[in-house]
Design an enzyme around this catalytic site. Sequence first.
Site, mmCIF file in Angstrom:
data_model
loop_
_atom_site.group_PDB
_atom_site.id
_atom_site.type_symbol
_atom_site.label_atom_id
_atom_site.label_comp_id
_atom_site.label_asym_id
_atom_site.label_seq_id
_atom_site.Cartn_x
_atom_site.Cartn_y
_atom_site.Cartn_z
ATOM 1 N N PRO A 155 0.856 -1.201 0.000
ATOM 2 C CG PRO A 155 -0.338 -1.342 1.991
ATOM 3 C CD PRO A 155 0.857 -1.894 1.276
ATOM 4 C CG ASP B 110 4.754 -1.393 2.985
ATOM 5 O OD1 ASP B 110 3.573 -1.203 3.327
ATOM 6 O OD2 ASP B 110 5.260 -2.524 2.831
ATOM 7 C CG HIS B 111 0.218 4.111 4.981
ATOM 8 N ND1 HIS B 111 0.690 4.377 6.249
ATOM 9 C CD2 HIS B 111 -0.731 5.050 4.744
ATOM 10 C CE1 HIS B 111 0.039 5.404 6.754
ATOM 11 N NE2 HIS B 111 -0.831 5.841 5.855
ATOM 12 N NE ARG B 112 2.460 -4.031 3.608
ATOM 13 C CZ ARG B 112 3.048 -5.097 3.082
ATOM 14 N NH1 ARG B 112 2.443 -6.263 3.104
ATOM 15 N NH2 ARG B 112 4.234 -5.018 2.519
ATOM 16 C CB VAL C 247 6.439 3.996 7.214
ATOM 17 C CG1 VAL C 247 6.731 5.451 7.499
ATOM 18 C CG2 VAL C 247 7.716 3.179 7.222
#
Length: 568
Positions: A364, A540-542, A544
């Site tokens: 993501p 990677d929004h998972r 950070v």
Amino acid sequence: MSEQEIKVPDLGGADEVEVIEITVSKGDSVAEEDPILTVESDKASVELPSPSAGKITKITVKVGDKVKEGDVVGMMEVESGAQTGDESGGSDESQNDADEKPEKPEPEKAEASESKSDDAESKPKKASSGGGARKEKVQVPDMGGSEDVPIIEINVKEGDEVAEDDPLVTVESDKATMEIPSPFAGKIGKILVSEGDKISQGDDLLEMQVTGGESGEDVSDTDEKPEAPASQESSTSAPKQEKQPAKEERQAAPEPELPPAGTKVHAGPAVRKLARELGADLTRIKGSGPKSRIVKDDIHAYVKQQLHRTQEAGAGGGAVTGGSGIPGIKLPDFSQFGDIQRESMSRMQVATANNMARSWLNVPHVTQFDDADITEMENFRKAQKAAGEKRGSKLTPLPFLLKACARALAELPQFNVALDMEKKEIVHKNYIHIGVAVDTPAGLMVPVIRNVDQKGLWELADEAMELAGKARDKKLKPNEMQGACFSITSLGGIGGTAFTPIVNAPEIAILGVSKAAMKPVWDGKEFQPRLILPLSLSYDHRAVNGADAARFTALLSELLGDIRHLLL
Ligand code: COA
């Protein structure tokens, strides 16, 4: 109305056969001879016909059960006084007129001949061509009395090497599918029949060069005659899976589509065996043979497609299928719009396309934009020009970016991780290796500079130049492209104001750098001309969150804005 048992009829000597398909359900009305279930022996699949017209009241077997002659497989209600074709066990039913009995399934005849008879009639006839000592003409053996049976598949083509018992052709009568096995090991010569031809015992099938064994004359008159179709009890006669398809159109079997729901499966025993071995569900395979019969190539194509999909999905997506269950993009015929040429993609282009799609579909992505005022940094950098020339080095903005990123990774270690989603663990890295995207004529390559935090600007400049040179000359070794924690992709030498780079997973962030430009910056009193470097941090929004990403770019901005901070 009376209830009647549905029994397995004479199977022509075959001991036990396996139920591979049940074609009716409780409550179904069937006509006499409608198929009730399909059974399969080593070499033949047979539909067991309904002994009478009536209504199915019970099916007492399930797929996978082994049945033999006389076994009750179900019950049915029939009109009182109706004829019954149950010759094997319906003793309490009215006797049948022989003429009205349903036909025995075809293969029983074939199998009867195979297992019981040793007479020459039951063997495929081989006649010496009279030419070369080893040239043999293979003729149609006894097919259990069946005549004019259509060929539905030719399993070999000229030039194929076959083992004894390998299936040569598949024939299908009303009730059964049989394979005619090769009586010899050898090389297929001229094929004398075509698909759709109706053949009878004694018809010429094909010519072959026999390898080893007796000559034609010898063989045809000895006891070593091959058996009739469906007669091989051993599974060693299983066809070779890699055998080439008989017809050209099969070689380019289309990507299998799903047949409409409820479609009946038509497939020969060898095909069913192959499907079982490969775990392919025949109901999900669309047959490309006559009457939508499934042939081996359909199974291979299906399995290939499934594997491809799995790999693409496992990889997070693919350029062709879309992966992850996403339907692929169907290409139109572009030539209808104008002139076109096609060229093969290089392995690197394919790998890059797959990597990009994999990353983009798995991660993501969010991109954080920021600016760095590099006016002072540029002054310093330019001031080093003479020193650089002396050393044979060139100081571009890249070494500064590397150094600033290494510092940011050390200060915000949540960026220096990998996510192991399988084990639900975060992998913290205690080293700082940074990949640098290099644009080469062959495509994008990302060599890795190791321990960036421990190196000085000149060293980084030299290493970056060396690795970029190697990338362009295709001299990078695999280990020089592995192990990065983070990547930098700089389009600064080219142009642009911002972009959204794709994270090079399993790294969790990448810094995109666009072209620095002089911009008016308000200093509280007036506008000052400052050199502004646009930064685009994709992450990677998972792993950070947005605040951390903003901290990361703000820190970069601070470090590049005053490179003395890099020394602190
Ligand atoms: N803004 C303004 N100018 C810049 C700049 C920036 N952000 N970055 C570099 N420049 C200047 C350099 O200073 C140099 O100018 P100079 O010769 O006057 O000093 C010029 O642009 C060319 O620099 P370059 O040779 O590209 O060196 P580099 O160290 O900046 O970059 C690579 C090296 C390998 C990263 C670069 O050559 C490259 O291949 N970039 C493309 C990467 C890519 O394709 N990414 C896309 C991935 S999707």
